[in-house]
Design an enzyme around this catalytic site. Sequence first.
Site, PDB file in Angstrom:
ATOM      1  N   HIS A  47       7.057 -38.910 -22.244  1.00 19.76           N
ATOM      2  CA  HIS A  47       7.597 -38.995 -23.354  1.00 19.76           C
ATOM      3  C   HIS A  47       8.059 -40.370 -23.950  1.00 19.76           C
ATOM      4  CE1 HIS A  47       9.010 -36.473 -19.739  1.00 19.76           C
ATOM      5  NE2 HIS A  47       9.901 -36.518 -20.455  1.00 19.76           N
ATOM      6  N   HIS A  87      11.072 -41.430 -16.872  1.00 20.85           N
ATOM      7  CA  HIS A  87      10.153 -40.698 -17.536  1.00 20.85           C
ATOM      8  C   HIS A  87       9.572 -41.307 -18.974  1.00 20.85           C
ATOM      9  CE1 HIS A  87      14.403 -39.870 -18.710  1.00 20.85           C
ATOM     10  NE2 HIS A  87      14.084 -40.280 -19.811  1.00 20.85           N
ATOM     11  N   GLY A 148      12.031 -41.574 -11.122  1.00 20.55           N
ATOM     12  CA  GLY A 148      11.504 -39.563 -11.909  1.00 20.55           C
ATOM     13  C   GLY A 148      12.570 -38.172 -11.624  1.00 20.55           C
ATOM     14  N   PRO A 149      13.318 -38.268 -10.652  1.00 17.54           N
ATOM     15  CA  PRO A 149      13.939 -37.742  -9.709  1.00 17.54           C
ATOM     16  C   PRO A 149      15.581 -38.880 -10.700  1.00 17.54           C
ATOM     17  CG  PRO A 149      12.691 -37.311  -8.723  1.00 17.54           C
ATOM     18  CD  PRO A 149      12.812 -38.623  -9.166  1.00 17.54           C
ATOM     19  N   LEU A 150      16.271 -37.710 -11.653  1.00 21.64           N
ATOM     20  CA  LEU A 150      16.746 -39.018 -11.887  1.00 21.64           C
ATOM     21  C   LEU A 150      17.956 -39.486 -10.815  1.00 21.64           C
ATOM     22  CD1 LEU A 150      17.122 -37.211 -15.525  1.00 21.64           C
ATOM     23  CD2 LEU A 150      16.178 -39.608 -15.087  1.00 21.64           C
ATOM     24  N   GLY A 190      21.020 -39.595 -17.802  1.00 20.49           N
ATOM     25  CA  GLY A 190      20.238 -38.814 -17.504  1.00 20.49           C
ATOM     26  C   GLY A 190      20.953 -39.653 -15.765  1.00 20.49           C
ATOM     27  N   ILE A 221      21.251 -39.262 -26.243  1.00 20.44           N
ATOM     28  CA  ILE A 221      20.416 -38.168 -26.360  1.00 20.44           C
ATOM     29  C   ILE A 221      19.615 -37.626 -24.733  1.00 20.44           C
ATOM     30  CG2 ILE A 221      18.241 -36.941 -26.657  1.00 20.44           C
ATOM     31  CD1 ILE A 221      19.923 -36.922 -29.040  1.00 20.44           C
ATOM     32  N   HIS A 295      12.624 -37.195 -26.793  1.00 19.34           N
ATOM     33  CA  HIS A 295      12.326 -37.909 -25.507  1.00 19.34           C
ATOM     34  C   HIS A 295      11.228 -36.990 -24.494  1.00 19.34           C
ATOM     35  CE1 HIS A 295      14.019 -37.322 -20.983  1.00 19.34           C
ATOM     36  NE2 HIS A 295      13.635 -35.770 -21.099  1.00 19.34           N
ATOM     37  N   GLU A 447      25.974 -39.294   1.438  1.00 18.56           N
ATOM     38  CA  GLU A 447      25.109 -39.134   2.282  1.00 18.56           C
ATOM     39  C   GLU A 447      23.712 -39.391   1.375  1.00 18.56           C
ATOM     40  OE1 GLU A 447      27.518 -37.302   2.463  1.00 18.56           O
ATOM     41  OE2 GLU A 447      27.643 -37.758   4.240  1.00 18.56           O
ATOM     42  N   PHE A 472      23.971 -32.437   6.774  1.00 20.16           N
ATOM     43  CA  PHE A 472      24.082 -33.155   5.751  1.00 20.16           C
ATOM     44  C   PHE A 472      23.073 -34.573   5.405  1.00 20.16           C
ATOM     45  CE2 PHE A 472      28.475 -33.586   8.343  1.00 20.16           C
ATOM     46  CZ  PHE A 472      29.360 -31.937   7.194  1.00 20.16           C
ATOM     47  N   HIS A 496      23.682 -33.924  16.327  1.00 17.54           N
ATOM     48  CA  HIS A 496      24.804 -32.426  15.960  1.00 17.54           C
ATOM     49  C   HIS A 496      23.670 -31.564  15.076  1.00 17.54           C
ATOM     50  CE1 HIS A 496      27.703 -35.690  16.416  1.00 17.54           C
ATOM     51  NE2 HIS A 496      28.926 -34.694  16.682  1.00 17.54           N
ATOM     52  N   HIS A 508      28.826 -26.674   9.482  1.00 15.73           N
ATOM     53  CA  HIS A 508      28.646 -27.496  10.397  1.00 15.73           C
ATOM     54  C   HIS A 508      26.965 -27.772  11.190  1.00 15.73           C
ATOM     55  CE1 HIS A 508      31.768 -29.479   8.795  1.00 15.73           C
ATOM     56  NE2 HIS A 508      32.013 -30.510   9.676  1.00 15.73           N
TER      57      HIS A 508
HETATM   58  C1  LIG Z   1      17.405 -34.718 -10.522  1.00 18.11           C
HETATM   59  C2  LIG Z   1      16.768 -34.696 -12.373  1.00 18.11           C
HETATM   60  N1  LIG Z   1      16.951 -33.834 -13.190  1.00 18.11           N
HETATM   61  C3  LIG Z   1      16.495 -33.070 -14.046  1.00 18.11           C
HETATM   62  C4  LIG Z   1      15.573 -33.904 -14.778  1.00 18.11           C
HETATM   63  C5  LIG Z   1      14.927 -33.001 -15.488  1.00 18.11           C
HETATM   64  N2  LIG Z   1      14.603 -34.780 -16.942  1.00 18.11           N
HETATM   65  C6  LIG Z   1      14.341 -35.475 -16.957  1.00 18.11           C
HETATM   66  S1  LIG Z   1      14.669 -36.163 -18.232  1.00 18.11           S
HETATM   67  C7  LIG Z   1      16.024 -35.507 -18.586  1.00 18.11           C
HETATM   68  C8  LIG Z   1      16.809 -35.803 -19.311  1.00 18.11           C
HETATM   69  C9  LIG Z   1      17.089 -37.140 -19.511  1.00 18.11           C
HETATM   70  O1  LIG Z   1      18.033 -37.187 -20.297  1.00 18.11           O
HETATM   71  P1  LIG Z   1      17.741 -39.410 -20.731  1.00 18.11           P
HETATM   72  O2  LIG Z   1      18.035 -39.562 -19.417  1.00 18.11           O
HETATM   73  O3  LIG Z   1      19.530 -39.247 -21.160  1.00 18.11           O
HETATM   74  O4  LIG Z   1      16.690 -39.702 -21.483  1.00 18.11           O
HETATM   75  P2  LIG Z   1      16.732 -39.810 -22.860  1.00 18.11           P
HETATM   76  O5  LIG Z   1      15.833 -39.265 -23.499  1.00 18.11           O
HETATM   77  O6  LIG Z   1      17.685 -40.785 -23.420  1.00 18.11           O
HETATM   78  O7  LIG Z   1      15.424 -40.741 -22.130  1.00 18.11           O
HETATM   79  C10 LIG Z   1      16.018 -34.153 -18.003  1.00 18.11           C
HETATM   80  C11 LIG Z   1      17.187 -33.349 -17.200  1.00 18.11           C
HETATM   81  C12 LIG Z   1      15.054 -35.252 -13.559  1.00 18.11           C
HETATM   82  N3  LIG Z   1      14.189 -35.850 -13.985  1.00 18.11           N
HETATM   83  N4  LIG Z   1      15.700 -35.691 -12.809  1.00 18.11           N
HETATM   84 MG   LIG Z   2      19.380 -40.343 -23.415  1.00 16.14          MG
END
Ligand SMILES: Cc1ncc(C[n+]2csc(CCOP(=O)(O)OP(=O)(O)O)c2C)c(N)n1
Ligand SMILES: [Mg+2]
Length: 707
Positions: A47, A87, A148-150, A190, A221, A295, A447, A472, A496, A508
């Site tokens: 990226h 990323h 990484g997981p946004l 994201g 973007i 991106h 949670e 949960f 539970h 539940h």
């Molecule tokens: C929870 C989660 N869902 C989906 C993704 C896949 N993903 C990686 S980057 C991205 C887009 C992110 O957009 P943005 O935060 O605006 O980043 P930019 O392109 O502006 O750097 C996605 C959907 C991820 N990394 N984490």
């Molecule tokens: Mg963006």
Amino acid sequence: MAGQLTQRPQAADEVKDFRVSGSIDQISINTIRTLSMDAVQKANSGHPGTPMALAPIAYCLWQRFLRYDPADPIWPNRDRFVLSNGHASMLLYSLLYLAGVKSVSADGRILDEPAVSLDEIKRFRQIDSKTPGHPESHLTSGVETTTGPLGQGVGNSVGMAIAERWLASYFNKPGYPLIDNKVYAICGDGDMMEGVSGESASVAGHLKLSNLCWIYDNNHITIEGKTDLAFSEDVATRFRGYGWNVAHVTDANDLDMFMGALDVFFSTNDRPTLIIVDSHIAFGAPNKQDTKEAHGEALGEEEVRLAKRNYGWPEDAHFLVPDGVRENFANGIGRRGKELRLDWEAKFDHYKKDYPALADQFHQMQRRGLPAGWDKDLPTFPADAKGLATRDSSAKVLNALAKNIPWLIGGAADLAPSTKTRLTFDGAGDFEAGHYEGRNFHFGIREHAMCSILNGMVLSKIRAYGATFLIFSDYARPPMRLASLMEIPVIYVFTHDSIGLGEDGPTHEPIEQLIGLRSVPGFIMLRPADANEVTEAWKLIMQMTNHPAALALTRQAIPTFDRSKYASAAGVAKGAYVLADARPAGADPELILMGTGSEVQLCLAAYEQLSAEGRRVRVVSMPSWEIFEQQAAEYRESVLPSRVTTRISVEAGSTIGWSRYVGPAGKSIGMTTFGASAPAKDVFKKFGFTPENVIAVAKDLLATTKR
Ligand SMILES: Cc1ncc(C[n+]2csc(CCOP(=O)(O)OP(=O)(O)O)c2C)c(N)n1
Ligand SMILES: [Mg+2]
């Protein structure tokens, strides 16, 4: 400092005299940009756009403000820098390299080698590099958390800010501001869209965490294109509603404006700050700037050249680090960080003399150690046929432990009265805005944020626990998984834990949660079978330093086994143990009944009757598959001898996975459907969790095996 800067030759194929001009600040910023472009281009994956856009902001923050010593990246009072938009990892790797951040060994020693070398940048996204696609804190020193997981990074940052507040309340003394660091998180669209950022921001605003600053890369973007495809809310208004300060920087290249926004952060003491930064993804790339392609794809050789030309950079240079850039970092963040750290260490030396016990604890925490006497006064429970719910025995054990371990703190997602996780002893208090010394947390009904926050707290060396119903845990899985990947000892108290919760019904009642969590690599699941197993399970958890662990506890009362008759609960430490063995003593078992949690009592009841009928039965209590798997093969064989193939598992959860222990000749009594809403005993009966059914299945299996 400005002027002509040349590159020292890096390798034989790079001996060229590249000239770069401009201010050293601008050259440093462009070094971050071009290193990021080159690394992504070389990997042909990654990226590039966001590091190019955010280089000025990140440079300015690190170089001018971050209180961070690259020579000691684990200095406890360092400012935390979190890259939530993971990323954009090359932004962080470039900074770690240019600032000369040192590597730290697994046991906490600073090594005389860089956290990230230029070679590692050249190996971006390659096998075993320090520069994986997304930053991983257990792999690369200086990476504060795995992102990484946004949404996770910002969630973690709230936990880090909470940790700072709690540690400051606990350790700071007049004249000794031992802990007063700030927490910065860079995030993108994201992160803003993900629910966990909203939950976490809500917590941070409520708690008035003025030590927390998020920097939102508002570039309009994401992957599919312009954000107006899916995102039209007014983020500034939303955050004001959360109780945050909001500042707006309309150009990511305008560092004066950015510094003005940081001033707002520094001068605010009653709320967190969000700095919205308008930026252009792939800034300077003539054909890719402001496009979704920038991106997540390499720019292409030609576009890289054109962007370099725009920056006034030598187009043929790759991985160019002009002379003076690393020195510039050394004179900025390096010098400031070193002075701050040395000054802090000198103060800490005095602190040690004035507050030796606290200083000792501070050290223990940093090493993830435990204070002397941490396990004193832990309850043992007398045999009791009626018994008590494991959530209740857990409450007693947790309270005893927390009395002994000051930094064992946590709370629930609005379920403390049900999960029994409240610390009730004198002085435990509540962690609230302005009362940051409290030890009971109120995460609210959030949670996901709770567990993301727990990660941040534990990364800051607190032993934090969070609680909710096992069902949960589904709402919190992403950060739980990351805790395991990061190898950090977060504690989860999930009550539970089965259809035994009864009347609340199938919405539940957890079915697949146990096996789901067991399947997370490195994650330790514990489902104790009675009160004394609860004590042992907590003891085990407290000694973990690099695994997250979850307790699955009952809502309903279950018997406390007579340990003079059956084996000691200390067997929990091995994950599974022989609780009752074939009679007469020494007889070879013809049947093994194994179970976890509330179903072990069924195994024992069946055992008693079958034994009385002359059957040679063994009962294995199996609170933790994962810990059992860590034992030597001989031990495992001694508990589950391979010659005994007639085996039955009993667990009020999905049967998936049990075949590993019951084998092809065995049977699993468990759940293959959702549960039902009714009093617990009726639900258990409906699904076959009765001694009678276990006995019937056992007899059937024994008969079949005989034939
Ligand atoms: C929870 C989660 N869902 C989906 C993704 C896949 N993903 C990686 S980057 C991205 C887009 C992110 O957009 P943005 O935060 O605006 O980043 P930019 O392109 O502006 O750097 C996605 C959907 C991820 N990394 N984490
Ligand atoms: Mg963006």
